[in-house]
Design a protein around this motif. Structure first.
Motif, PDB file in Angstrom:
ATOM      1  N   ASP A 264       0.827  -1.210   0.000  1.00  0.00           N
ATOM      2  CA  ASP A 264       0.000   0.000   0.000  1.00  0.00           C
ATOM      3  C   ASP A 264       0.861   1.260   0.000  1.00  0.00           C
ATOM      4  O   ASP A 264       0.503   2.256  -0.627  1.00  0.00           O
ATOM      5  CB  ASP A 264      -0.951  -0.005   1.196  1.00  0.00           C
ATOM      6  CG  ASP A 264      -2.047  -1.046   1.022  1.00  0.00           C
ATOM      7  OD1 ASP A 264      -2.061  -1.702  -0.035  1.00  0.00           O
ATOM      8  OD2 ASP A 264      -2.873  -1.194   1.928  1.00  0.00           O
ATOM      9  N   THR A 265       1.979   1.219   0.717  1.00  0.00           N
ATOM     10  CA  THR A 265       2.885   2.368   0.705  1.00  0.00           C
ATOM     11  C   THR A 265       3.407   2.610  -0.707  1.00  0.00           C
ATOM     12  O   THR A 265       3.438   3.743  -1.196  1.00  0.00           O
ATOM     13  CB  THR A 265       4.062   2.138   1.667  1.00  0.00           C
ATOM     14  OG1 THR A 265       3.548   1.884   2.959  1.00  0.00           O
ATOM     15  CG2 THR A 265       4.972   3.358   1.719  1.00  0.00           C
TER      16      THR A 265
ATOM     17  N   SER B 110      -4.667   2.626  -0.778  1.00  0.00           N
ATOM     18  CA  SER B 110      -3.586   3.518  -0.335  1.00  0.00           C
ATOM     19  C   SER B 110      -3.360   3.281   1.148  1.00  0.00           C
ATOM     20  O   SER B 110      -4.135   2.611   1.822  1.00  0.00           O
ATOM     21  CB  SER B 110      -3.964   4.975  -0.578  1.00  0.00           C
ATOM     22  OG  SER B 110      -4.950   5.364   0.347  1.00  0.00           O
TER      23      SER B 110
ATOM     24  N   THR C 102       0.765   4.106  -2.841  1.00  0.00           N
ATOM     25  CA  THR C 102       0.568   5.506  -2.486  1.00  0.00           C
ATOM     26  C   THR C 102       1.669   6.381  -3.079  1.00  0.00           C
ATOM     27  O   THR C 102       1.395   7.439  -3.661  1.00  0.00           O
ATOM     28  CB  THR C 102       0.548   5.662  -0.952  1.00  0.00           C
ATOM     29  OG1 THR C 102      -0.326   4.693  -0.408  1.00  0.00           O
ATOM     30  CG2 THR C 102       0.099   7.046  -0.560  1.00  0.00           C
TER      31      THR C 102
ATOM     32  N   TYR D  39      -0.251  12.207  -1.034  1.00  0.00           N
ATOM     33  CA  TYR D  39       0.149  11.064  -0.213  1.00  0.00           C
ATOM     34  C   TYR D  39      -0.992  10.623   0.697  1.00  0.00           C
ATOM     35  O   TYR D  39      -1.077   9.476   1.098  1.00  0.00           O
ATOM     36  CB  TYR D  39       1.381  11.414   0.618  1.00  0.00           C
ATOM     37  CG  TYR D  39       2.034  10.212   1.245  1.00  0.00           C
ATOM     38  CD1 TYR D  39       2.905   9.423   0.513  1.00  0.00           C
ATOM     39  CD2 TYR D  39       1.743   9.832   2.551  1.00  0.00           C
ATOM     40  CE1 TYR D  39       3.481   8.306   1.068  1.00  0.00           C
ATOM     41  CE2 TYR D  39       2.315   8.710   3.114  1.00  0.00           C
ATOM     42  CZ  TYR D  39       3.182   7.953   2.372  1.00  0.00           C
ATOM     43  OH  TYR D  39       3.743   6.829   2.915  1.00  0.00           O
TER      44      TYR D  39
ATOM     45  N   THR E 145      -5.715  -1.490  -5.169  1.00  0.00           N
ATOM     46  CA  THR E 145      -5.622  -0.044  -5.371  1.00  0.00           C
ATOM     47  C   THR E 145      -5.701   0.679  -4.032  1.00  0.00           C
ATOM     48  O   THR E 145      -6.022   1.849  -3.967  1.00  0.00           O
ATOM     49  CB  THR E 145      -6.758   0.471  -6.272  1.00  0.00           C
ATOM     50  OG1 THR E 145      -7.998   0.026  -5.713  1.00  0.00           O
ATOM     51  CG2 THR E 145      -6.616  -0.019  -7.680  1.00  0.00           C
TER      52      THR E 145
END
Lengths: 314, 280
Positions: free
Chosen positions: A90-91, A264, A94, A246, A262
């Motif tokens: 997820d990082t 974040s 993002t 972010y 998808t």
């Protein structure tokens, strides 16, 4: 800056110089603190205090579904988060969204700013229309783009000649991200272009004219004169937009709800806390999210040597 | 020679900007006129196909929907109250920052800066927990307090940038005439600062009206749920099968206040957005 003398400073040219008057400066100090106290307290109440509480809760195995079973587990939540592939995936997503959207916004926003800078007619119309994406609710923008990309009710497939009309944008990661980023870029480019326009307005026309007389081409004028002279404006715009990107959440929530990889980092945190009531691990993720924003900010500030206080104090 | 080229280029540029900004808005308006049957059966294309139009049916249905009407009420009450309180507080702070020398000025500015960059989602957990304990969960105040806190930085910056442009000699004159600093502030500066305050208010209102994270996390019923959250909950949990045209109509209704504000105050908004952001 912390002396109590009432001496004139550079941004208060109108104040005539006078001898330091300690009585007056002391009362000035008192008045200022009174004026600032309540807003400052409110800002800290809703950020610093909850953040400290998150720091505390992150050390517990704590779920709202079983609030009585709260047990102290030290840093285990952090270990769990940092060793889980989900956190890093997820990082990465993002960061990817941030880099791509901010790059597009910078280029398109700059082009828009150049056009607006040159335009002498219809300024009001352009200003009005450029503010509309800025004002539109992100959720609405998310819907608009989701439906635009939809293969049953949208128009994107029929407008793009190289795309099959049945192509489902929301069936896989890459194309879903394209749709999400389209919404993000559409909504925030105007803001970027306004900041850049203000920076552009400060580049001296004389300097550009001088370069022109010396035979500099359009590109040379852009790269050697205009861009270096609006560096501060560009950096502030990039920094603010990058940190905003972010934190991307609304568009993902509305358009894919995190499906097809998808998600974040904000969405992951939200899911742990609000949907699964895992306050312990959720708090750990909150702390990690906060730290990673600080890291992103630090990297950008270091990379571009922006003096933030300067930039924002104006 | 290059003049003609430049003019053509600018013309093309202007057209592109207008298309970029308005096309998606035109699309959502167009979608809101597609009939719901057509949408369910699939009706691709920008405009409603012939026979697939719905007239104002979607709008009628949206405006009869209690959940949506309550959401509008919540959004208006919460956003307006948060705006008024935030701008009132920010005015005091910005005056101190722009005008007075005091210990801790840097601290206030830095705090505001950090908060503006704060990842809002990381507060959702602790606030959710705290609000439930103190009974603010799912109330207007439960939303207003975070809105105020998160719009204060924006309002403080905008206002202090405006306040720096004010001719302060007038305040000096008032003080020479015997006014206290507070009187000078209230009687001389407030009327001069009004345009800046107004701009800050519009930007603050935009933020509160747009908020989604707090809206979905700190509310659970129609008692306090604002428009963005209500929109996302409009039709159950399946994000892939929504009554698109109905949602589009609701989205258009939710966008109208923004468009009205922009139409009337575009010049002020632009001034506010860029104030203090570029002087670096």
């Amino acid at each position: 800056m912390t002396t109590t003398e009432a001496r004139p400073t550079s941004h208060k040219p109108s104040k005539p110089p006078k001898a330091p008057d300690s009585d007056r400066s002391r009362s000035e100090n008192r008045l200022a603190l009174k004026l600032v106290a309540l807003p400052l307290a409110l800002m800290l109440l809703v950020t610093a205090f909850p953040m400290l509480r998150a720091l505390y809760l992150s050390l517990f195995d704590y779920s709202l579904t079983a609030p009585d079973d709260r047990t102290f587990i030290g840093l285990s939540n952090y270990v769990t988060a940092l060793t889980d592939g989900l956190f890093w995936r997820d990082t990465l997503i993002t960061v990817f969204i941030m880099v791509v959207t901010v790059s597009f916004e910078l280029v398109i926003g700059f082009a828009f700013a150049m056009v607006m800078h040159k335009v002498i007619f219809a300024r009001g119309v352009i200003r009005t229309s450029i503010l509309i994406p800025y004002g539109v609710i992100t959720v609405v923008s998310g819907f608009a783009w989701q439906f635009a990309f939809s293969n049953t009710n949208g128009f994107v497939n029929s407008w793009l000649p190289f795309i099959d009309t049945d192509f489902n944008w929301f069936a896989e990661q890459g194309s879903s991200l394209v749709a999400i980023m389209a919404s993000e870029i559409w909504k925030t480019t105007p803001f970027m272009s306004l900041l850049l326009l203000a920076g552009l307005a400060q580049v001296s026309e004389d300097m550009i004219e001088a370069a022109k007389v010396d035979g500099a081409t359009w590109f040379q004028r852009l790269y050697k004169v205009i861009l270096p002279n609006m560096r501060a404006a560009i950096m502030v715009a990039v920094l603010f937009r990058a940190l905003d990107a972010y934190r991307i959440f609304d568009n993902i929530f509305v358009m894919t709800a995190g499906a097809n990889n998808t998600e974040s980092i904000s969405f992951l945190t939200y899911r742990q806390v609000i949907e699964q009531f895992q306050l312990g691990i959720g708090s750990a993720l909150s702390v990690l999210l906060f730290l990673s924003v600080l890291v992103v900010a630090a990297v950008i500030v270091k990379l571009f040597r922006v003096d933030l206080a300067d930039a924002r104090q104006g | 020679m290059s003049n003609v080229k430049e003019r053509v280029g600018t013309g093309v540029g202007v057209t592109l900007i207008l298309l970029w900004c308005l096309l998606p808005v035109a699309w959502i308006v167009s979608l809101s006129f597609k009939s719901q049957e057509a949408v369910t059966n699939g009706s691709p294309g920008f405009f409603p196909a012939s026979g697939a139009g719905a007239g104002f049916d979607n709008y009628k249905q949206v405006l009869q929907d209690d959940a949506f009407l309550l959401a509008i009420r919540n959004s208006i009450v919460v956003s307006l109250s948060a705006t008024i309180l935030s701008v009132a507080l920010a005015t005091l702070a910005a005056y101190a920052i722009a005008r007075l020398e005091f210990r801790g000025k840097k601290f206030v500015l830095t705090t505001a800066l950090v908060i503006a960059m704060f990842p809002v989602v990381s507060l959702v957990g602790p606030l959710f927990d705290m609000w439930r304990t103190v009974g603010l969960y799912d109330t207007w105040w439960g939303l207003m307090i975070p809105y105020i806190s998160f719009t204060l930085p924006l309002a403080i910056w905008t206002l202090s940038a405006f306040f720096r442009e004010i001719p302060w000699e007038m305040e000096q004159a008032a003080q020479v005439d015997g006014a206290t600093p507070w009187q000078a502030f209230r009687k001389v500066i407030v009327p001069l600062a009004a345009p800046g305050v107004f701009t800050a208010a519009i930007l603050t209102f935009f933020f509160a009206w747009n908020d989604f994270v707090f809206g979905i996390s700190l509310t659970s019923t129609e008692r306090a749920r604002p428009i963005p959250a209500a929109l996302s909950f409009f039709v159950g949990a399946d994000p892939f099968n929504r009554p698109a045209s109905l949602l589009a109509a609701a989205a258009v209704v939710a966008t109208i206040p923004i468009v009205v504000l922009v139409l009337f105050f575009q010049r002020k908004i632009v001034a506010g957005l860029t104030a203090g952001a570029v002087k670096g």
